[in-house]
Design a protein around this motif. Structure first.
Motif: not given
Length: 126
Positions: A102-113, A117-123
């Motif tokens: 099925x369709x899965x939602x994806x959140x990638x969290x990038x936390x620099x030193x 913190x940023x969040x990149x969303x896709x599916x």
């Protein structure tokens, strides 16, 4: 002449297949671009995802990935999270479990030193 054309086509096809990943998805946020890829096609069960962050300022960041499928009638909410392993040069690797097709939602969290913190969303679909 036909033989030369066949050899040329086979060579082009062979080179293009060597460079291709079985799965690749580009996701963008305001802060950066992230490329998710896998050497094998994504399937139900455990999958290894390679994450490449385009911006060099995130090369040594902590990266987490969350994949989820919202609840639907007769089916509960499903989620898999993982801390990505830093491979260096903005490349990371994470193992996620996609428990059904099925369709899965994806959140990638990038936390620099340093910084936010940023969040990149896709599916993705399997």
């Amino acid at each position: 002449m036909k033989t030369i054309a066949k050899i040329f086509l086979i060579a082009i096809l062979g080179v293009s297949l060597l460079q291709a990943a079985a799965f690749e998805k580009v996701a963008k946020s305001r802060a950066t671009k992230v490329v998710m890829s896998s050497e094998k096609p994504l399937t139900t069960g455990n999958n290894t995802i390679n994450i490449t962050i385009a911006d060099s300022k995130f090369a040594d960041a902590a990266v987490n990935i969350k994949v989820f499928m919202p609840a639907m009638p007769g089916m509960p909410y499903m989620e898999s999270t993982a801390d990505a392993k830093n491979l260096g040069s903005g490349k990371y690797e994470a193992n996620i479990n996609l428990s059904m097709g099925g369709t899965w939602q994806v959140h990638i969290f990038v936390t620099p030193k340093t910084g936010k913190k940023i969040r990149v969303k896709t599916s993705l679909n399997i």
